[in-house]
Design a protein around this motif. Sequence first.
Motif, PDB file in Angstrom:
ATOM      1  N   VAL A 171     -12.019   4.531  -5.774  1.00  0.00           N
ATOM      2  CA  VAL A 171     -11.543   3.295  -5.145  1.00  0.00           C
ATOM      3  C   VAL A 171     -12.710   2.544  -4.502  1.00  0.00           C
ATOM      4  N   VAL A 218       0.500   3.741  -3.168  1.00  0.00           N
ATOM      5  CA  VAL A 218      -0.177   5.022  -2.958  1.00  0.00           C
ATOM      6  C   VAL A 218       0.838   6.154  -2.822  1.00  0.00           C
ATOM      7  N   ASN A 259      -0.899   0.034  -7.895  1.00  0.00           N
ATOM      8  CA  ASN A 259      -0.492   1.368  -8.342  1.00  0.00           C
ATOM      9  C   ASN A 259      -0.968   1.668  -9.759  1.00  0.00           C
ATOM     10  N   MET A 281      -4.057   3.556  -8.942  1.00  0.00           N
ATOM     11  CA  MET A 281      -3.723   4.895  -8.440  1.00  0.00           C
ATOM     12  C   MET A 281      -3.230   5.790  -9.566  1.00  0.00           C
ATOM     13  N   GLU A 283       2.396  -4.366  -5.710  1.00  0.00           N
ATOM     14  CA  GLU A 283       2.543  -2.935  -5.975  1.00  0.00           C
ATOM     15  C   GLU A 283       2.030  -2.591  -7.364  1.00  0.00           C
ATOM     16  N   LEU A 324     -10.658  10.338  -4.833  1.00  0.00           N
ATOM     17  CA  LEU A 324      -9.931   9.098  -4.610  1.00  0.00           C
ATOM     18  C   LEU A 324     -10.805   8.057  -3.916  1.00  0.00           C
ATOM     19  N   CYS A 327       0.829  -1.210   0.000  1.00  0.00           N
ATOM     20  CA  CYS A 327       0.000   0.000   0.000  1.00  0.00           C
ATOM     21  C   CYS A 327       0.862   1.259   0.000  1.00  0.00           C
TER      22      CYS A 327
END
Length: 519
Positions: free
Chosen positions: A201, A103, A167, A170, A163, A197, A99
């Motif tokens: 999400v 992020v 990501n 993101m 990741e 965001l 995370c």
Amino acid sequence: MVIESAIGEEAIASNLKQFLLVLSVSLGVATLPQIFNWFRQIPYTLLLVIVGLGLAVVDVRLVILSPALILFIFLPPLLFEAAWNLKWSDLKQEFIPICLYAVLGVVISIAGVAIGLNQLAGLSLTTALLIAASLSATDPVSVTALFRELGVSNRLVTLMEGESLFNDGMAVVAFGFLVALPLGNAELGLQPVLLELFQVVGIGLAVGGLIGFGISYLTQRFDLPMVEQSLTLVSAYGTYLITEDLGGSGVIGVVTTGLILGNFGSRIGMNPRTRIIVSEFWEFLAFFVNSIVFLLIGDQMRFASLGENLQIIGVTVAAMILMRAVAIYILSYVSQTITKSVISLSEQTTLWWGGLRGSVSIALALSVPAVLPDRDKIIAIVFGVVLFTLLIQGLTIKPLVKQLNLLGDAPLREQYLEMVARNIALERVLKYLQTEQHPGINPEFVRYQEKLITGEIEQMQTKIDKLQDEYPNIQNFITEQFQEKLLAVEADTYAEFVKSGRLNKELAPMLENVLPHDR
């Protein structure tokens, strides 16, 4: 009407020819390592990029890449396949660092690269931010495939894959916000950014969870491998499209669905045979899509544009690598402080250098609206940086892993599994000889075969024992294999109870306990 129909049929025929051409070239590249041993040193995906570059040099353009083609056709199956194979137990164990990388790592990357391009290359802040956002998504598919081949620790593979999965979401969210700003469709400020965001999400998690658990419970009620396989395919594309239509992150939605179906649904709603069929289907589909994507990445290079922006590409590469190092080393320290779980310096260095960029970065760059300035420059710079990461970082990651002594015991494990498989096969042959009737076969010949097989079993068991004595570390692997077998038996038993109606639907959440865990 007849003319329009003829034009439509001609377009379909042309697209089909292009598709078959791309597929033929991709499969042709796949055979090269089998013919020439030297090519085995290069990861398959990077070999495709190199072949694509060769086609670009002679100006052979197979297909025109578009953001819609990548984001809506290629991306969902790649995300789903990675999430399907990612164990929840591994993800849960590394959830904090993943995370942080996914992020805060994206924020650090965007801010650092944008400032560097603005101050050192003289680009406008808008252009710099769009380039930085496009390049904030990692795509280490070739690296993780190499890690598995070399036997690198499962933890490192989980960190890198986890990741990348999160990501991507993101990066897409950040890019969408930064594109909307100059168009006047977004408001700059901490509160609007956080609200946006949480919205995208949250919608992604909700839709992905609903579809994932819905299909999981649905597949409990029947045992039709082809239907269950088709449902996973529909769920990948359906989740992405529905989530995007509702204003959420399709990436987060597909990852959520894939994680649920791979770790929960496949265990309570699919028998072992079906799980194997579905897993092999997704392995094939990921290979198929990656083959096309990486070939087209190389094929789409415009060398004239790269030459015109070579200096800015150099600045971007330097800023990106520097910010990647800052993010990985600082956030790893933060993670260690929170979890008390140490990520070694060697692992951090591998995560830093293995942060390749790929199809998502290119899709984001291509989706920059034409009304914004410097669109062509943005595309050229992103293509150049992606090419650098794939060829330079991608081809040097193997020597780096060897230098850092991170190579695992994959060859040893493979040797052990081959011995065990041979031993089990021989025992089954012996059981067949001893328990079945063999009319027309001389009993003496049968007894002779029994003695031969018994001797081979004893020799194989001796080799297995010797391997365990010479390499004590293999015992951990043997224990893991045994635990997974026990868990599979447990999961199959629960699934039988659910399908037969002896376990109520309300009690089905109990089956989450069969997800892989330490015992």
